[in-house]
Design an enzyme around this catalytic site. Structure first.
Site, short mmCIF file in Angstrom:
data_model
loop_
_atom_site.label_atom_id
_atom_site.label_comp_id
_atom_site.label_asym_id
_atom_site.label_seq_id
_atom_site.Cartn_x
_atom_site.Cartn_y
_atom_site.Cartn_z
N ASP A 39 0.84 -1.21 0.00
CA ASP A 39 0.00 0.00 0.00
C ASP A 39 0.87 1.25 0.00
O ASP A 39 0.58 2.24 -0.67
CB ASP A 39 -0.93 0.00 1.22
CG ASP A 39 -2.07 -1.00 1.09
OD1 ASP A 39 -2.39 -1.39 -0.05
OD2 ASP A 39 -2.64 -1.39 2.13
N GLU A 40 1.97 1.22 0.77
CA GLU A 40 2.92 2.35 0.76
C GLU A 40 3.53 2.50 -0.63
O GLU A 40 3.71 3.62 -1.13
CB GLU A 40 4.03 2.12 1.79
CG GLU A 40 3.58 2.20 3.23
CD GLU A 40 4.68 1.82 4.21
OE1 GLU A 40 4.40 1.77 5.42
OE2 GLU A 40 5.82 1.58 3.76
N LEU A 41 3.86 1.37 -1.26
CA LEU A 41 4.47 1.39 -2.58
C LEU A 41 3.54 2.04 -3.60
O LEU A 41 3.99 2.76 -4.50
CB LEU A 41 4.83 -0.02 -3.01
CG LEU A 41 5.70 -0.14 -4.27
CD1 LEU A 41 7.11 0.39 -4.00
CD2 LEU A 41 5.78 -1.60 -4.74
#
EC number: 3.2.2.6
Length: 255
Positions: free
Chosen positions: A82-84
């Site tokens: 999700d951060e990516l």
């Protein structure tokens, strides 16, 4: 109570990684070297499941550089992916520089994992966990597609691979990453003079000593005005400079 997002300092680097796999063996070392270089770093040290993703997304958006550290267990964490996705969105808007780092995982395996058509071997050390994660989230097709897009996009960029034969130890690997981060932030990679600058300084000092200091205090020592003296001292200075350049960033290998 909602967690307040503190305003990060400038030149921030966001590190995206699988915490319990890499924190102690690699990321702590990387963070230390970045901070020693005067670079502000953000790492999610708490890794609490209840922590709002929005907090991390804000930190990503406030950063100038993000390091995406792909490892064997990276895809065990949907948080990492999700951060990516946010990192990829910021990168496409040219608001963030993302540097992929492959730590003890093959870059081609990571790139194959992002292939939505399932071509190639998807049973690699990185590909298989990602395939399993996608199956677990089959009811969230948009989220899964976002993960795949982010992996494809980020892994196309030039990065660093620990499997490169030039890296005998993590220390060498970390120093190259820090050097690239400094380059992206327009921070001088070192404060050393160039060889020309060192030679010019050596010649200047040599002339001052030979024609002003030596005649006054050592009037009988004509050697200080001979070509052998000039060439010898210049060679010693340059040899010392090259030795310093080659050893200033080297740390002893781990025991």
């Amino acid at each position: 109570m909602d967690e307040q997002v503190q305003e990060p300092l400038s030149d921030q680097v966001f590190i995206n990684f699988r915490g319990d796999e890499l924190r102690e063996i690699f990321v702590n070392h990387l963070e230390l070297q970045l901070r020693n270089a005067g670079i502000n770093v953000f790492i999610d040290t708490k890794e609490q499941k209840g922590r709002r993703l929005q907090y991390l997304f804000t930190r990503i958006k406030k950063s100038k550089i993000a390091l995406a550290i792909f490892s064997k267990r990276y895809c065990e964490s949907k948080w990492c992916l999700d951060e990516l996705v946010t990192m990829n969105e910021q990168m496409k808007e040219k608001k963030l520089v993302v540097i992929p780092i492959f730590y003890n995982v093959r870059s081609d395996d990571v790139k194959r994992a992002a292939n939505p058509d399932g071509e190639g071997n998807l049973d690699g050390e990185f590909s298989l966990p990602f395939k399993q994660l996608k199956q677990n989230h089959a009811g969230e097709p948009e989220r899964v597609e976002g993960w795949e897009r982010a992996l494809r996009s980020v892994t196309k960029r030039i990065g660093f691979s620990r499997s490169n034969s030039k890296y005998k130890h993590d220390t060498d690997f970390v120093l190259d990453i820090v050097k690239e981060v400094k380059k992206q932030l327009n921070i001088p990679t070192d404060n050393s003079w160039s060889a020309i600058g060192v030679a010019f300084l050596a010649i200047t000092i040599n002339l001052i000593f030979s024609f002003f200091i030596a005649p006054k205090y050592l009037p009988d020592q004509k050697f200080f005005q001979t070509p052998e003296w000039f060439i010898g001292t210049l060679a010693v200075v340059l040899a010392s400079w090259f030795w310093y350049k080659n050893n200033q960033n080297k740390a002893p290998p781990p025991s």
